[in-house]
Scaffold this motif. Structure first.
Motif, PDB file in Angstrom:
ATOM      1  N   GLY A 179       0.821  -1.212   0.000  1.00  0.00           N
ATOM      2  CA  GLY A 179       0.000   0.000   0.000  1.00  0.00           C
ATOM      3  C   GLY A 179       0.849   1.254   0.000  1.00  0.00           C
ATOM      4  O   GLY A 179       0.531   2.239  -0.690  1.00  0.00           O
ATOM      5  N   LEU A 180       1.937   1.240   0.759  1.00  0.00           N
ATOM      6  CA  LEU A 180       2.848   2.383   0.772  1.00  0.00           C
ATOM      7  C   LEU A 180       3.437   2.628  -0.605  1.00  0.00           C
ATOM      8  O   LEU A 180       3.496   3.767  -1.097  1.00  0.00           O
ATOM      9  N   VAL A 181       3.930   1.560  -1.221  1.00  0.00           N
ATOM     10  CA  VAL A 181       4.570   1.689  -2.531  1.00  0.00           C
ATOM     11  C   VAL A 181       3.567   2.142  -3.579  1.00  0.00           C
ATOM     12  O   VAL A 181       3.875   2.988  -4.430  1.00  0.00           O
ATOM     13  N   LEU A 182       2.359   1.590  -3.522  1.00  0.00           N
ATOM     14  CA  LEU A 182       1.333   1.988  -4.486  1.00  0.00           C
ATOM     15  C   LEU A 182       1.045   3.483  -4.391  1.00  0.00           C
ATOM     16  O   LEU A 182       1.011   4.190  -5.404  1.00  0.00           O
ATOM     17  N   THR A 183       0.857   3.970  -3.174  1.00  0.00           N
ATOM     18  CA  THR A 183       0.555   5.389  -2.987  1.00  0.00           C
ATOM     19  C   THR A 183       1.705   6.265  -3.461  1.00  0.00           C
ATOM     20  O   THR A 183       1.500   7.265  -4.154  1.00  0.00           O
ATOM     21  N   TYR A 184       2.927   5.894  -3.094  1.00  0.00           N
ATOM     22  CA  TYR A 184       4.083   6.708  -3.469  1.00  0.00           C
ATOM     23  C   TYR A 184       4.322   6.672  -4.976  1.00  0.00           C
ATOM     24  O   TYR A 184       4.623   7.699  -5.593  1.00  0.00           O
ATOM     25  N   ALA A 185       4.179   5.491  -5.570  1.00  0.00           N
ATOM     26  CA  ALA A 185       4.457   5.353  -6.997  1.00  0.00           C
ATOM     27  C   ALA A 185       3.455   6.095  -7.857  1.00  0.00           C
ATOM     28  O   ALA A 185       3.766   6.468  -8.998  1.00  0.00           O
ATOM     29  N   THR A 186       2.256   6.320  -7.351  1.00  0.00           N
ATOM     30  CA  THR A 186       1.215   6.952  -8.167  1.00  0.00           C
ATOM     31  C   THR A 186       0.890   8.384  -7.754  1.00  0.00           C
ATOM     32  O   THR A 186       0.195   9.081  -8.499  1.00  0.00           O
ATOM     33  N   THR A 187       1.360   8.815  -6.583  1.00  0.00           N
ATOM     34  CA  THR A 187       1.103  10.200  -6.161  1.00  0.00           C
ATOM     35  C   THR A 187       2.373  10.960  -5.810  1.00  0.00           C
ATOM     36  O   THR A 187       2.345  12.185  -5.705  1.00  0.00           O
ATOM     37  N   GLY A 188       3.475  10.247  -5.588  1.00  0.00           N
ATOM     38  CA  GLY A 188       4.712  10.909  -5.203  1.00  0.00           C
ATOM     39  C   GLY A 188       4.752  11.314  -3.744  1.00  0.00           C
ATOM     40  O   GLY A 188       5.648  12.048  -3.327  1.00  0.00           O
ATOM     41  N   VAL A 189       3.812  10.822  -2.931  1.00  0.00           N
ATOM     42  CA  VAL A 189       3.742  11.171  -1.509  1.00  0.00           C
ATOM     43  C   VAL A 189       3.954   9.907  -0.684  1.00  0.00           C
ATOM     44  O   VAL A 189       3.244   8.908  -0.877  1.00  0.00           O
ATOM     45  N   PHE A 190       4.928   9.946   0.235  1.00  0.00           N
ATOM     46  CA  PHE A 190       5.118   8.843   1.168  1.00  0.00           C
ATOM     47  C   PHE A 190       4.220   9.103   2.365  1.00  0.00           C
ATOM     48  O   PHE A 190       4.383  10.095   3.071  1.00  0.00           O
ATOM     49  N   ASN A 191       3.280   8.195   2.589  1.00  0.00           N
ATOM     50  CA  ASN A 191       2.248   8.406   3.596  1.00  0.00           C
ATOM     51  C   ASN A 191       2.708   7.890   4.958  1.00  0.00           C
ATOM     52  O   ASN A 191       2.595   6.698   5.259  1.00  0.00           O
ATOM     53  N   PHE A 192       3.218   8.777   5.810  1.00  0.00           N
ATOM     54  CA  PHE A 192       3.618   8.389   7.153  1.00  0.00           C
ATOM     55  C   PHE A 192       2.412   7.948   7.985  1.00  0.00           C
ATOM     56  O   PHE A 192       2.572   7.273   9.000  1.00  0.00           O
ATOM     57  N   ALA A 193       1.218   8.325   7.569  1.00  0.00           N
ATOM     58  CA  ALA A 193       0.011   7.946   8.304  1.00  0.00           C
ATOM     59  C   ALA A 193      -0.501   6.578   7.905  1.00  0.00           C
ATOM     60  O   ALA A 193      -1.558   6.153   8.384  1.00  0.00           O
ATOM     61  N   HIS A 194       0.216   5.860   7.060  1.00  0.00           N
ATOM     62  CA  HIS A 194      -0.239   4.560   6.570  1.00  0.00           C
ATOM     63  C   HIS A 194      -0.491   3.591   7.726  1.00  0.00           C
ATOM     64  O   HIS A 194      -1.544   2.939   7.793  1.00  0.00           O
ATOM     65  N   GLY A 195       0.456   3.484   8.636  1.00  0.00           N
ATOM     66  CA  GLY A 195       0.287   2.596   9.780  1.00  0.00           C
ATOM     67  C   GLY A 195      -0.847   3.029  10.684  1.00  0.00           C
ATOM     68  O   GLY A 195      -1.579   2.193  11.242  1.00  0.00           O
ATOM     69  N   ALA A 196      -1.015   4.341  10.847  1.00  0.00           N
ATOM     70  CA  ALA A 196      -2.089   4.847  11.701  1.00  0.00           C
ATOM     71  C   ALA A 196      -3.463   4.556  11.105  1.00  0.00           C
ATOM     72  O   ALA A 196      -4.426   4.286  11.834  1.00  0.00           O
ATOM     73  N   VAL A 197      -3.563   4.589   9.780  1.00  0.00           N
ATOM     74  CA  VAL A 197      -4.834   4.237   9.131  1.00  0.00           C
ATOM     75  C   VAL A 197      -5.168   2.774   9.407  1.00  0.00           C
ATOM     76  O   VAL A 197      -6.321   2.419   9.705  1.00  0.00           O
ATOM     77  N   GLY A 198      -4.158   1.897   9.330  1.00  0.00           N
ATOM     78  CA  GLY A 198      -4.381   0.493   9.654  1.00  0.00           C
ATOM     79  C   GLY A 198      -4.807   0.302  11.094  1.00  0.00           C
ATOM     80  O   GLY A 198      -5.680  -0.531  11.400  1.00  0.00           O
TER      81      GLY A 198
END
Length: 675
Positions: free
Chosen positions: A61-80
Motif C-alpha cells: 500500500g505504501l509503494v502503491l501510494t508513493y508510486a502513483t502520487t509521489g507522496v510517502f504516507n507516514f500515516a499509513h500505519g495509523a490508518v491500519g
C-alpha cells in the motif's frame, strides 16, 4: 573523520557491497549452525514468511501510494490502526458478523479515509517534500488522537483470530489459520497490484500522473480521479494489514499497533518505493530475520534488545543502500522570514524575557510552576530543530535520543547537579549527532526523515533500554548547584531554565547572522548552487547536526533535573514525531516559534493529567493546525510577525508558490555565504 565522511558519501562502492555480502553469509551460517535441527529451522522460516506477508501487504500500500502520487504516507500505519479499532467496534461491541465487519471496513470505511486523505493532500500537490512529510505525519498524529479519544486504553479492546480452529501443520511448522490467510492474501495482493499497474489502463494512467499530471490530463487521464483511486487502494491495504495484525488475541494499543505496521517502511525502501516484487521480497526477508533472531542470537539481554530492534535496523540498513540523492536545485519558498535581530537587540530581549520569567515564577501558582518550566525546556529542545530544520532544511525525527542522553549524563556524572553535568549532557549527545549526520550526507527529504526515525527506534531498543544506561530502572537527576547557589526549588529552577534558554537563543541567533548561518540558509535554498560555488555541503551538514545534538543534550540535562528521574519510557520514538509537529505549529524558523511550540507542547501532559478524556482531541487539534499551517513555515510566530509588520498580506507577498530556482532569494543567500 574525513575518511568516514567520504565513505558514507560513496557507500555504494564495491568494498561496501563486499562487506554486505560477507554479513549475509555470516548470517546464514549463524542461523544454520544455531538451529537445533532442520525441523526447527523450517518451522521458524515458515512462521517468518507468514509474518513477512503481513509486512508485504502493508508495504504494498505504501509503494502503491508513493508510486502513483509521489507522496510517502507516514500515516499509513495509523490508518491500519484506526481500521482495526473500527473493526473491533463493529464485531465486538455491536455484534456484526466477522465477514460483514471486514467488508464494511474495507469497502466503506477505508475508501472514505482514502478520499479524505486525497482531499487534504491535493492542497499540497506542488509543495516540497518536507511539507508533505510534515502533513502526513500530522495525519498520523490525528489518527492516534482519535483512537485515544474513542477507544481509551481502559476499554481493553481485543480482537480474536479471524478464522478460529486448530493450527495447520506443515511438516514441523504449526501455522494458525490466520497465518495461512495472510500468505494467501499477500500473494493475491501482489498479483493484483502488478496486474493493475502494468496491464490495466487505469494503472498506466496512475503511473503517468505522478510523472507529469498536466501531460497525463491532456491525454485523458484526470489527475484528481487517478489520485483518488491511489489513495483509496492504499487505505484499503493499510486497513487490511491492520486487521490482520490486530487479530491475534492481544490487547489493542494505538501506538504499538501503528509502529508495528510502520515496520513495513523498511520493506518499502528495499523496493525503492516503486518495485512491488522487491518490496515483497524485502517484507519476507524482514519477517524471516525476526523469527530466526529468536534462536540465532545469544540469549542475553543485550542480544534480545537487538532482536526487538530488527525492524529499525532493517530500515536503517536499507536506507544506507539507497543511491545518494542528487543535490537539490531549489525549494518552495515560504513566507518572509522575520528579520534576525542584532547582538545588542538579542541581549536586551533575552534580559527582558528572563525578567518576565522571574515575575511569572513569583506570581504563578505553585502548582503551575512545573508546567511552565516544562514548556521552557521543550522550547529549548525545539531550538535544536530551529537550527537543523528551520535554518538548514534538514528533517530530524530523533531529537529525543539526544534529550535522553543529556538527562542520563547529567544524573550519572559530577554528582548529578553540577554545571559540568550540563556541559557533559551536550557533549555526550554529539557522537550520536555525528552518527545521524553521516546518512544525511547522502540522503535528503523523505529518506532523511525515515533514517532519523529508524535511528530513534534503534536507539530506544539498543541504547536507552541497555542496562548500562537506563535499562529497567531510572536515573536520578539533580538540579544545578553553582557557586553556592542551589536551584532546588521550583521558582529558582524556572528562572534557571529561562536563563539557559536565553543564552542558547542568543548563540543561535549569532550563528544565523554569521557566515555559518548564511551557509545554512544557502544549503536550505539550493545545495546544488552551494556545491557549484565551492561550499563544502558535507561538512556543513556534519556541523549543523553536531550543534543541534549538543543543544538537545543540554535540554536533556535540564529535563532530567526537572523530572528528578529519567527513564527510557519518557523518550519513546513517537515523541519525535509529535515534537516536529509542535515545531511547525509554533514556527520552526524562529526562536519565538520555538518558545510558542514549547509552550503548546507542555500543554499535552497537563491536559492528559487534568483532562484525560480530552487528550486525544488535543492530538487531533494539533494535527489540524499543522495541515492549516502547511504552507506557512513560520507557523504561529510567522502569523504574529505578519500581523505586526503587515508583511505577507494578500497582494503584498506572493512567494508561497514561487520555486526557489526562479526566485532571487536563494541566489542571494548562496552568494552571501561565500562572503
Amino acid at each position: 573523520m574525513t575518511a568516514v565522511v567520504d565513505w558514507f558519501a560513496g557507500i555504494r562502492t564495491k568494498p561496501t557491497r563486499a562487506i554486505a555480502v560477507v554479513l549475509v553469509v555470516y548470517y546464514v551460517v549463524r542461523v544454520w549452525t544455531t538451529a537445533g535441527d532442520s525441523g526447527q529451522l523450517f518451522s521458524f522460516t515458515v512462521i517468518g514468511i507468514a509474518e513477512g506477508c503481513l509486512f508485504a501487504i502493508a508495504a504494498s500500500g505504501l509503494v502503491l501510494t508513493y508510486a502513483t502520487t509521489g507522496v510517502f504516507n507516514f500515516a499509513h500505519g495509523a490508518v491500519g490502526m484506526v481500521s482495526a479499532y473500527v473493526f473491533y467496534s463493529l464485531t465486538i461491541q455491536h455484534g456484526v458478523p466477522v465477514p460483514l465487519g471486514v467488508l464494511l471496513v474495507l469497502v466503506v470505511f477505508a475508501p472514505l479515509v482514502g478520499l479524505a486523505t486525497e482531499r487534504v493532500m491535493r492542497s499540497f500537490r506542488d509543495a516540497s517534500v518536507q511539507t508533505t512529510v510534515v502533513v502526513t505525519i500530522a495525519l498520523f498524529v490525528m489518527c492516534i488522537g482519535l483512537a485515544q479519544k474513542f477507544w481509551p486504553p481502559e476499554t481493553g479492546a481485543r480482537l480474536e483470530p479471524l478464522i478460529k480452529g486448530d493450527t495447520i501443520k506443515i511438516w514441523q511448522a504449526n501455522l494458525t489459520r490466520d497465518n495461512v490467510l495472510a500468505l494467501v492474501l499477500a500473494v493475491v495482493v501482489a498479483l493484483a497490484l502488478r496486474s493493475l499497474l502494468f496491464v490495466s489502463r487505469t494503472g498506466v494512467a496512475m503511473r503517468a500522473v505522478v510523472d507529469n499530471p498536466t501531460l497525463a490530463g491532456l491525454n485523458g487521464a484526470p489527475p484528481i480521479t487517478i489520485a483518488r483511486y491511489s489513495w483509496i487502494l492504499g487505505s484499503v491495504l493499510a486497513s487490511l494489514s491492520g486487521i490482520l495484525l490486530a487479530s491475534n488475541g492481544s490487547s489493542l494499543d494505538p501506538i504499538v499497533l501503528t509502529l508495528f505496521v510502520a515496520g513495513s517502511y523498511g520493506a518499502a525502501v528495499v523496493g525503492k518505493l516503486k518495485s512491488l516484487p522487491l518490496t515483497f521480497a524485502g517484507a519476507i526477508a524482514l519477517g524471516v530475520m525476526k523469527q530466526h533472531a529468536s534462536f540465532a542470537l545469544p540469549q542475553t539481554s543485550a542480544w534480545q534488545s537487538v532482536q526487538i530492534a530488527i525492524p529499525g535496523i532493517f530500515l536503517f540498513a536499507a536506507l544506507l543502500l539507497v543511491p545518494a540523492a542528487k543535490l537539490s536545485v531549489g525549494r518552495i519558498v515560504g513566507a518572509r522570514t522575520p528579520k534576525v535581530p542584532n547582538l545588542p537587540s538579542s541581549v536586551v530581549r533575552a534580559a527582558v524575557f528572563v525578567g518576565a520569567m522571574a515575575v511569572v515564577a513569583n506570581a504563578a501558582p505553585a502548582t503551575r510552576l512545573f508546567d511552565i518550566t516544562t514548556g521552557l525546556i521543550y522550547a529549548l529542545l525545539l531550538l535544536s530543530l530551529v537550527l537543523l530544520t528551520g535554518y538548514s532544511g534538514q528533517i530530524s525525527l530523533c531529537q529525543y535520543v539526544f534529550l535522553a542522553m543529556g538527562a542520563w549524563a547529567m544524573g550519572t556524572f559530577f554528582g548529578g547537579h553540577s554545571v559540568w553535568g550540563i556541559v557533559l549532557g551536550g557533549l555526550v549527545a554529539v557522537p550520536l549527532g555525528v552518527i545521524v549526520s553521516l546518512p544525511a550526507l547522502r540522503l535528503q527529504g523523505l529518506y532523511l526523515a525515515l533514517v532519523t526515525f529508524g535511528f530513534a527506534s534503534i536507539a530506544r531498543d539498543l541504547l536507552l533500554q541497555n542496562e548500562h544506561f537506563y535499562g529497567a530502572s531510572s536515573v536520578s537527576v539533580g538540579r544545578l548547584h553553582l557557586l553556592g547557589i542551589k536551584f532546588d526549588n521550583d521558582k529558582a529552577y524556572l528562572v534557571l531554565c529561562a536563563i539557559v534558554f536565553a543564552i542558547v537563543a542568543i548563540g543561535l541567533l549569532a550563528l544565523r547572522r554569521g557566515s555559518f548561518g548564511r551557509r545554512l540558509a544557502a544549503l536550505r535554498d539550493s545545495q546544488a548552487a552551494c556545491a557549484t560555488i565551492g561550499l563544502d555541503v558535507r561538512r556543513t551538514k556534519l556541523a549543523v547536526f553536531t550543534i543541534s545534538a549538543f543543544t538537545a543534550g543540554i535540554a536533556g540535562a535540564m529535563f532530567g533535573g526537572l523530572k528528578a528521574t529519567a527513564d527510557a519510557i519518557q523518550f519513546d520514538p513517537i515523541n519525535n514525531i509529535v515534537l516536529l509537529l509542535f515545531a511547525v505549529v509554533g514556527g520552526v524558523t524562529t526562536v519565538t516559534g520555538a518558545l510558542m511550540g514549547g509552550a503548546l507542547f507542555a500543554l499535552l501532559p497537563f491536559i492528559q493529567s487534568e483532562y484525560p478524556d480530552q487528550s486525544g482531541l488535543v492530538f487531533a487539534g494539533v494535527a489540524v493546525a499543522v495541515v492549516a499551517l502547511g504552507r506557512q513555515p513560520n507557523g504561529l510566530a510567522g502569523m504574529f510577525y505578519e500581523a505586526i509588520t503587515g508583511r505577507g498580506r494578500p497582494g503584498r507577498e506572493r512567494a508561497n508558490s514561487v520555486p526557489a530556482g526562479n526566485a532571487p532569494a536563494g541566489t542571494r543567500e548562496v552568494a552571501r555565504a561565500t562572503a
